[in-house]
Design a protein around this motif. Structure first.
Motif, PDB file in Angstrom:
ATOM      1  N   VAL A   1      21.796  17.492  -9.591  1.00 19.96           N
ATOM      2  CA  VAL A   1      21.842  16.149  -9.508  1.00 19.96           C
ATOM      3  C   VAL A   1      20.425  15.451  -9.166  1.00 19.96           C
ATOM      4  O   VAL A   1      19.821  15.768  -8.120  1.00 19.96           O
ATOM      5  CB  VAL A   1      22.944  15.552  -8.385  1.00 19.96           C
ATOM      6  CG1 VAL A   1      22.823  14.113  -8.186  1.00 19.96           C
ATOM      7  CG2 VAL A   1      24.247  16.051  -8.638  1.00 19.96           C
ATOM      8  N   ALA A   2      19.697  14.593  -9.926  1.00 29.83           N
ATOM      9  CA  ALA A   2      18.516  14.230  -9.602  1.00 29.83           C
ATOM     10  C   ALA A   2      18.547  12.880  -9.686  1.00 29.83           C
ATOM     11  O   ALA A   2      19.096  12.007 -10.569  1.00 29.83           O
ATOM     12  CB  ALA A   2      17.472  14.497 -10.829  1.00 29.83           C
ATOM     13  N   LEU A   3      17.644  12.176  -8.547  1.00 31.65           N
ATOM     14  CA  LEU A   3      17.692  10.733  -8.346  1.00 31.65           C
ATOM     15  C   LEU A   3      16.316  10.204  -8.350  1.00 31.65           C
ATOM     16  O   LEU A   3      15.271  10.757  -7.790  1.00 31.65           O
ATOM     17  CB  LEU A   3      18.139  10.244  -7.002  1.00 31.65           C
ATOM     18  CG  LEU A   3      18.100   8.827  -6.327  1.00 31.65           C
ATOM     19  CD1 LEU A   3      18.738   7.615  -7.557  1.00 31.65           C
ATOM     20  CD2 LEU A   3      18.449   8.507  -4.994  1.00 31.65           C
TER      21      LEU A   3
ATOM     22  N   MET B   1      22.927   3.764  -7.088  1.00 29.57           N
ATOM     23  CA  MET B   1      22.465   5.141  -7.302  1.00 29.57           C
ATOM     24  C   MET B   1      22.703   6.112  -6.186  1.00 29.57           C
ATOM     25  O   MET B   1      22.960   7.160  -6.210  1.00 29.57           O
ATOM     26  CB  MET B   1      21.122   5.223  -7.907  1.00 29.57           C
ATOM     27  CG  MET B   1      20.569   4.217  -9.274  1.00 29.57           C
ATOM     28  SD  MET B   1      21.977   4.886 -10.436  1.00 29.57           S
ATOM     29  CE  MET B   1      23.300   3.922 -10.734  1.00 29.57           C
ATOM     30  N   LEU B   2      22.404   5.277  -5.109  1.00 29.42           N
ATOM     31  CA  LEU B   2      22.473   6.212  -3.608  1.00 29.42           C
ATOM     32  C   LEU B   2      24.202   6.482  -3.852  1.00 29.42           C
ATOM     33  O   LEU B   2      24.488   7.414  -3.320  1.00 29.42           O
ATOM     34  CB  LEU B   2      22.066   5.393  -2.601  1.00 29.42           C
ATOM     35  CG  LEU B   2      20.564   5.318  -2.337  1.00 29.42           C
ATOM     36  CD1 LEU B   2      20.362   4.394  -1.073  1.00 29.42           C
ATOM     37  CD2 LEU B   2      20.140   7.041  -1.961  1.00 29.42           C
TER      38      LEU B   2
ATOM     39  N   ALA C   1      28.915  12.120  -5.771  1.00 29.35           N
ATOM     40  CA  ALA C   1      29.001  13.292  -6.687  1.00 29.35           C
ATOM     41  C   ALA C   1      28.843  14.454  -5.976  1.00 29.35           C
ATOM     42  O   ALA C   1      29.684  15.151  -6.139  1.00 29.35           O
ATOM     43  CB  ALA C   1      27.735  13.121  -7.929  1.00 29.35           C
ATOM     44  N   LEU C   2      27.707  14.393  -4.868  1.00 28.07           N
ATOM     45  CA  LEU C   2      27.607  15.530  -4.102  1.00 28.07           C
ATOM     46  C   LEU C   2      28.731  15.843  -3.131  1.00 28.07           C
ATOM     47  O   LEU C   2      29.233  17.083  -2.803  1.00 28.07           O
ATOM     48  CB  LEU C   2      26.242  15.255  -3.598  1.00 28.07           C
ATOM     49  CG  LEU C   2      24.945  15.160  -4.426  1.00 28.07           C
ATOM     50  CD1 LEU C   2      23.766  14.564  -3.518  1.00 28.07           C
ATOM     51  CD2 LEU C   2      24.890  16.553  -5.012  1.00 28.07           C
TER      52      LEU C   2
ATOM     53  N   ARG D   1      21.654  21.907  -2.111  1.00 23.88           N
ATOM     54  CA  ARG D   1      20.729  22.632  -2.844  1.00 23.88           C
ATOM     55  C   ARG D   1      20.513  22.072  -4.177  1.00 23.88           C
ATOM     56  O   ARG D   1      19.542  22.292  -4.862  1.00 23.88           O
ATOM     57  CB  ARG D   1      21.058  24.034  -2.925  1.00 23.88           C
ATOM     58  CG  ARG D   1      20.646  24.601  -1.414  1.00 23.88           C
ATOM     59  CD  ARG D   1      21.325  25.851  -1.150  1.00 23.88           C
ATOM     60  NE  ARG D   1      20.956  26.958  -2.326  1.00 23.88           N
ATOM     61  CZ  ARG D   1      21.149  28.037  -2.309  1.00 23.88           C
ATOM     62  NH1 ARG D   1      21.747  28.614  -1.328  1.00 23.88           N
ATOM     63  NH2 ARG D   1      20.692  29.003  -3.302  1.00 23.88           N
ATOM     64  N   ASN D   2      21.428  21.466  -5.048  1.00 20.50           N
ATOM     65  CA  ASN D   2      21.354  21.049  -6.383  1.00 20.50           C
ATOM     66  C   ASN D   2      20.871  19.500  -6.152  1.00 20.50           C
ATOM     67  O   ASN D   2      20.992  19.127  -7.400  1.00 20.50           O
ATOM     68  CB  ASN D   2      22.768  21.035  -6.798  1.00 20.50           C
ATOM     69  CG  ASN D   2      23.881  20.445  -6.353  1.00 20.50           C
ATOM     70  OD1 ASN D   2      23.851  20.222  -5.063  1.00 20.50           O
ATOM     71  ND2 ASN D   2      24.859  19.765  -6.891  1.00 20.50           N
TER      72      ASN D   2
END
Ligand code: FES
Length: 353
Positions: A244-246, A228-229, A235-236, A270-271
Motif C-alpha cells: 500500500v503506497a501513499l 486517501m488517508l 485498507a491496512l 510493514r507493507n
C-alpha cells in the motif's frame, strides 16, 4: 411520470417530470459511478438505449461528441421528460450506502497548516433512526450551513474512517480556508467548536474496493490527501497484505500536513510506504520530501502497475493529468478511481441530447 427502465437489471423506476437522472438513481440506491455531479469528470456515463433526455451543459472532455453520437449520456446532466431505457456499465464492484441527513456538532477545529483545518464533527442525530451512518473510505459528504436564510452547501471528503463514524459517531474533514470561500471562510467564525451543522451524504464512487487483491496506490494533492488517508488506513486496518503506497503532493512545506499519521501507519504496517512531493524547494523541507511534480514522482517510483488499483483525489488539473498518464501506462479505467475537487458551478442552460 417518466419511467426509467434500467438494464441489465431490468428494474423500472418512476421519475418526477424534469427530475435529474442521477438523482433518481441515487434515490433508489441503483449502483452507478459518479463523482463531480456537474458534467466535468465523465464518471456517470451510461448508454441511452431508447427515448430522449435533455442534457444540461457539460465539459466536452467528459463526453466527447463521438461517444454522445453513440448514445452515451451523463446521468448527472440528464433531465427526464419521457420514458427511457438506459444501460449501466461496470456496476460489479459498486457499493451503495443510503444518503443520510446528519445533525452534527463541531467538537474540534484544529489547524493543520496556516490555512488547512481539521474539522471534527460528532453525529448527534441521524435520520433513519436506529441505523448507523455508514460510508466507504474515500467518499465525500456535503456540509451545509444556513447564512441569513441562504443555504450554503459544499462537498468535502471524509479523512476519518468508516469505523470512526459507525462506532464513535465521528467525522473528520480537511478544509482549506480561503477568504472568498463561501463555507471555508466561516471556519473559526460561525463554524467553531460547539456549533451545529447539517451533513448530507455519503456521496462519490472513488472509494476503497475491499475485495480487490493486489497493490494499492493512493495519490492525493493538497487536501485530496484527506480521502486517501481514509482509504489507506481502512485498507491496512482491514488486513490488506499487498503493498500500500501513499503519494502526497503539496505546493511547498507550508502546505504539508498529515506526516504524523502517515509515519504512524508506516511504523504499524510493514507493507505501507508514503512519499511526499513538493512543487517548491525551501530550506527546512521535510527530509523525506522530493522536489518535483507529484505525477512525475509517482511514475518514477511505481514502474509496474500490474494488478494494482489506483485511487486519486485533488485539484482537477492534477487528477486529469495523472489519470491520463496512468491510462497511457496501461492502468485500466476499471482500476483507476479518481475524484477531482471541482469548484461549484453556476446554473447553466440545457442543450438537447
Ligand atoms: S460528469 Fe457526471 S458525475 Fe461527473
Amino acid at each position: 411520470m417518466p419511467r426509467v427502465h434500467i438494464l441489465p437489471s431490468g428494474t423500472d423506476l418512476l421519475a418526477d417530470p424534469e427530475e435529474n437522472l442521477l438523482k433518481l438513481l441515487r434515490k433508489h440506491q441503483v449502483p452507478i459511478r459518479y463523482s463531480c455531479r456537474s458534467g466535468e469528470c465523465g464518471s456517470c456515463k451510461c448508454f441511452l438505449e431508447s427515448g430522449n433526455v435533455t442534457l444540461k451543459t457539460y465539459d466536452p472532455k467528459a463526453l466527447p461528441e463521438a461517444q454522445k453520437a453513440a448514445g452515451v449520456i451523463l446521468a448527472c446532466r440528464a433531465v427526464l421528460h419521457e420514458d427511457i431505457t438506459i444501460r449501466l456499465t461496470d456496476s460489479d464492484d459498486l457499493i451503495t450506502h443510503p444518503e443520510r441527513n446528519l445533525l452534527c456538532r463541531v467538537v474540534a477545529l484544529e489547524p493543520l497548516t496556516a490555512d488547512i483545518f481539521a474539522l471534527r464533527l460528532h453525529i448527534e442525530f441521524a435520520d433513519m433512526e436506529g441505523i448507523p451512518f455508514t460510508f466507504s473510505a474515500g467518499q465525500y459528504a456535503q456540509i451545509v450551513v444556513n447564512v441569513d436564510g441562504h443555504e450554503i452547501a459544499r462537498d468535502f471528503s471524509m479523512a476519518s474512517t468508516p469505523v470512526d463514524a459507525e462506532y464513535d459517531d465521528i467525522l473528520e474533514f480537511h478544509i482549506r480556508r480561503t477568504p472568498t470561500g463561501a463555507l471555508s471562510s466561516l471556519l473559526g467564525g460561525m463554524i467553531r467548536p460547539g456549533a451545529q451543522l447539517l451533513v448530507r451524504g455519503p456521496m462519490g464512487t472513488s472509494y476503497f474496493r475491499p475485495r480487490h487483491e493486489g497493490p494499492l496506490v493512493a495519490v492525493g494533492g493538497g487536501t485530496g490527501l484527506a480521502p486517501m488517508l481514509s482509504v489507506v488506513q481502512t485498507a491496512l486496518d482491514n488486513g490488506k497484505l499487498e503493498p500500500v503506497a501513499l503519494f502526497a503532493g503539496f505546493r511547498n512545506q507550508a502546505d504539508v500536513y498529515g506526516l504524523d499519521r502517515m509515519e504512524q501507519m508506516r511504523r504499524s504496517y510493514r507493507n505501507f510506504s508514503y512519499h511526499i512531493a513538493l512543487d517548491e524547494a525551501q530550506d527546512g523541507d521535510p527530509p523525506q520530501a522530493v522536489h518535483r511534480p507529484l505525477g512525475a514522482y509517482l511514475l518514477e517510483q511505481v514502474t509496474d502497475f500490474a494488478g494494482a488499483k489506483v485511487y486519486l483525489a485533488g485539484p482537477p488539473g492534477m487528477v486529469e493529468a495523472i489519470s491520463a498518464s496512468l491510462l497511457e501506462r496501461g492502468v485500466s479505467e476499471r482500476d483507476l478511481h479518481a475524484d477531482a475537487f471541482y469548484p461549484p458551478v453556476p446554473a447553466a442552460q440545457p442543450v438537447d441530447a
